[in-house]
Write a protein that holds these residues in place. Structure first.
Motif, short mmCIF file in Angstrom:
data_model
loop_
_atom_site.label_atom_id
_atom_site.label_comp_id
_atom_site.label_asym_id
_atom_site.label_seq_id
_atom_site.Cartn_x
_atom_site.Cartn_y
_atom_site.Cartn_z
N GLN A 92 0.33 -1.11 -0.14
CA GLN A 92 -0.41 -0.08 0.10
C GLN A 92 0.83 0.95 0.46
OE1 GLN A 92 -2.33 0.19 3.48
NE2 GLN A 92 -2.67 -2.01 2.87
N VAL A 93 1.67 1.32 0.74
CA VAL A 93 2.61 2.46 0.57
C VAL A 93 4.13 2.33 -0.50
CG1 VAL A 93 4.68 3.17 2.73
CG2 VAL A 93 2.92 2.47 3.12
N PHE A 94 3.97 1.86 -0.85
CA PHE A 94 5.15 1.95 -2.02
C PHE A 94 4.20 2.31 -2.99
CE2 PHE A 94 8.33 -1.00 -0.19
CZ PHE A 94 9.18 -0.83 0.07
N ALA A 95 2.87 2.00 -3.12
CA ALA A 95 1.94 2.00 -4.24
C ALA A 95 1.61 3.71 -4.48
CB ALA A 95 0.47 1.32 -4.00
N GLU A 96 1.31 4.05 -2.90
CA GLU A 96 0.96 5.54 -2.74
C GLU A 96 2.27 6.04 -2.95
OE1 GLU A 96 -0.60 5.65 0.78
OE2 GLU A 96 -2.05 4.36 0.75
N LYS A 97 3.23 5.73 -2.15
CA LYS A 97 4.60 7.01 -2.46
C LYS A 97 5.70 6.77 -3.61
CE LYS A 97 3.41 8.59 2.26
NZ LYS A 97 3.89 8.81 3.61
N GLU A 137 7.45 3.64 8.51
CA GLU A 137 5.84 4.11 8.20
C GLU A 137 5.09 3.07 8.02
OE1 GLU A 137 2.41 6.58 4.69
OE2 GLU A 137 4.69 6.54 4.76
N ILE A 138 5.53 1.88 6.70
CA ILE A 138 5.39 0.71 6.36
C ILE A 138 5.25 0.13 8.12
CG2 ILE A 138 5.59 -1.77 6.33
CD1 ILE A 138 7.31 0.21 3.95
N ALA A 139 5.54 -0.04 9.26
CA ALA A 139 5.85 -0.55 9.90
C ALA A 139 4.51 -0.63 11.18
CB ALA A 139 6.54 -1.14 10.63
N GLU A 140 4.20 0.54 11.21
CA GLU A 140 2.74 1.46 11.70
C GLU A 140 1.03 0.82 11.64
OE1 GLU A 140 3.96 5.26 12.03
OE2 GLU A 140 4.83 5.47 13.57
N ARG A 141 1.79 1.17 9.78
CA ARG A 141 0.93 0.19 8.82
C ARG A 141 0.00 -0.71 9.00
NH1 ARG A 141 -0.97 3.07 3.13
NH2 ARG A 141 -0.65 4.73 4.03
N ALA A 142 1.57 -1.86 9.82
CA ALA A 142 1.15 -3.32 9.75
C ALA A 142 0.50 -3.41 11.34
CB ALA A 142 1.91 -3.92 9.64
N GLY A 143 0.93 -2.43 11.98
CA GLY A 143 0.91 -2.23 13.81
C GLY A 143 2.00 -3.45 13.93
N ILE A 144 2.99 -3.08 13.79
CA ILE A 144 4.17 -3.99 14.60
C ILE A 144 5.53 -3.92 14.66
CG2 ILE A 144 6.06 -6.39 12.76
CD1 ILE A 144 3.21 -7.25 11.16
N GLY A 181 15.35 -8.59 5.65
CA GLY A 181 16.94 -7.62 5.46
C GLY A 181 17.12 -6.54 5.52
N GLY A 182 16.64 -5.28 6.03
CA GLY A 182 16.10 -4.82 5.02
C GLY A 182 14.57 -3.61 4.00
N ILE A 183 14.48 -2.87 4.21
CA ILE A 183 13.88 -2.00 3.30
C ILE A 183 12.89 -1.87 1.63
CG2 ILE A 183 14.47 0.47 2.95
CD1 ILE A 183 11.67 1.78 2.92
N GLU A 184 14.86 -2.35 1.50
CA GLU A 184 15.42 -2.53 -0.52
C GLU A 184 15.12 -3.89 -0.37
OE1 GLU A 184 17.47 -1.84 2.06
OE2 GLU A 184 19.03 0.23 1.15
N ASN A 185 14.80 -4.85 0.17
CA ASN A 185 14.41 -5.82 -0.35
C ASN A 185 12.89 -6.45 0.01
OD1 ASN A 185 16.61 -7.94 -0.65
ND2 ASN A 185 17.36 -8.25 0.86
N LEU A 186 12.08 -5.73 1.15
CA LEU A 186 11.01 -5.88 1.82
C LEU A 186 10.55 -5.21 0.19
CD1 LEU A 186 8.46 -5.66 2.61
CD2 LEU A 186 8.59 -3.64 3.63
N TYR A 187 10.80 -3.80 -0.59
CA TYR A 187 10.37 -3.77 -1.23
C TYR A 187 10.05 -5.17 -2.83
CZ TYR A 187 9.69 -0.87 -5.85
OH TYR A 187 9.00 -0.61 -6.91
N THR A 188 11.50 -5.29 -3.26
CA THR A 188 11.62 -6.79 -3.64
C THR A 188 10.64 -6.77 -3.79
OG1 THR A 188 14.13 -5.63 -4.32
CG2 THR A 188 13.45 -7.88 -5.07
N ALA A 189 10.56 -8.07 -2.26
CA ALA A 189 9.39 -9.10 -1.61
C ALA A 189 8.24 -8.10 -2.21
CB ALA A 189 9.85 -9.45 -0.57
N LYS A 206 -1.25 -4.11 -5.74
CA LYS A 206 -0.35 -4.92 -7.10
C LYS A 206 -0.21 -4.46 -8.29
CE LYS A 206 -1.82 -9.12 -4.15
NZ LYS A 206 -3.00 -7.89 -3.35
N LEU A 207 -1.15 -3.97 -8.76
CA LEU A 207 -1.17 -3.37 -9.88
C LEU A 207 -0.36 -1.60 -9.83
CD1 LEU A 207 -4.49 -4.01 -12.17
CD2 LEU A 207 -2.32 -4.74 -12.39
N LYS A 208 -0.82 -1.24 -8.67
CA LYS A 208 -0.53 0.35 -9.10
C LYS A 208 1.40 -0.32 -8.71
CE LYS A 208 -4.67 2.33 -7.18
NZ LYS A 208 -5.01 2.64 -6.17
N VAL A 209 1.88 -0.60 -8.37
CA VAL A 209 3.10 -0.85 -7.59
C VAL A 209 3.32 -1.93 -9.07
CG1 VAL A 209 4.69 -2.60 -6.30
CG2 VAL A 209 3.19 -1.66 -4.74
#
Length: 231
Positions: free
Chosen positions: A37-42, A51-58, A68-76, A125-128
């Motif tokens: 959601q965050v990557f699609a928006e921003k 911000e991602i963790a806060e939105r996930a409540g984690i 292993g970091g936000i870079e790998n999170l984006y790729t995932a 998904k489509l937006k990302v």
């Protein structure tokens, strides 16, 4: 604009596992959904792990722990979006179930139409994927590795329909003509498409009509190209 991830490493084992295997882990899935959601928006340049963790409540530390970091999170996130929308397995499974090249082409279009008219059409998904195709990051290489396999599906169908070998130049032209409208539908921004084509209907109930028209249009074009080869 310079990408935030200029030296993005290949998807490491933790991130790959999180994106494709650990489906039962609630925290992993919450992070992937929130990140999508965050990557699609921003986009990846302005998104933050906090911000991602806060939105996930984690706890924000979970980003590093699982990915292993936000870079790998984006790729995932890209892997997840790709797998759930337009994976090779989805396309090959749909077309392999049919026996004639005409039916295979229709099945190919049906997969695309279902994605752009169904619930995923308004999801992150489509937006990302659209963002990544229009402004590629180093993570794009991971998706590009899938392109030859996907191209082989449509190339075989077009070759059969045209009665020409797969390496014939007109088959390549035919493939481009078939794929181009699908790319527009997949990566096109919905509001922009509606401005350009206000009467274009992309609701779930419109999918069968969309598939039928795209199939007839493609078959007519491929027939014309095949005739050109005979002249």
């Amino acid at each position: 604009m310079e990408t935030r991830f200029p030296n993005l490493p290949p998807l490491d084992a933790r991130a790959y596992r999180a994106a494709r295997q650990d489906r039962g882990d609630g925290k992993v899935q919450a992070l992937l959904e929130a990140a999508g959601q965050v990557f699609a928006e921003k986009g990846p340049d302005r998104a933050t792990g906090k911000e991602i963790a806060e939105r996930a409540g984690i706890n924000p530390a979970a980003v590093n722990y699982y990915f292993g970091g936000i870079e790998n999170l984006y790729t995932a996130v890209l892997v997840k979006a790709h797998d759930e929308l337009l994976s090779y397995e989805t396309l090959s499974g749909a077309t392999a179930a049919e026996t004639t090249p005409e039916a295979k082409l229709r099945a190919f279009f049906t997969v695309i139409a279902d994605r752009v008219t169904g619930p995923n059409s308004t999801s992150w998904k489509l937006k990302v994927l659209s963002r990544e195709f229009l402004a590629p990051s180093p993570a794009m290489q991971l998706l590009q590795n899938e392109f030859p396999r996907k191209a082989s599906i449509i190339r075989a169908i077009v070759s059969d329909l045209m009665g020409l070998p797969e390496d014939h130049p007109l088959v390549a032209h035919g493939c481009v003509s078939v794929i181009a409208p699908n790319i527009l539908l997949v990566i096109g921004d919905r509001p922009t498409l509606k401005i350009a084509f206000p009467y274009l209907r992309l609701e779930p109930e419109d999918a069968p009509v969309l598939v039928d028209r795209m199939t007839r249009y493609a078959l007519a074009g491929l027939k014309a190209l095949a005739e050109e080869a005979k002249s």
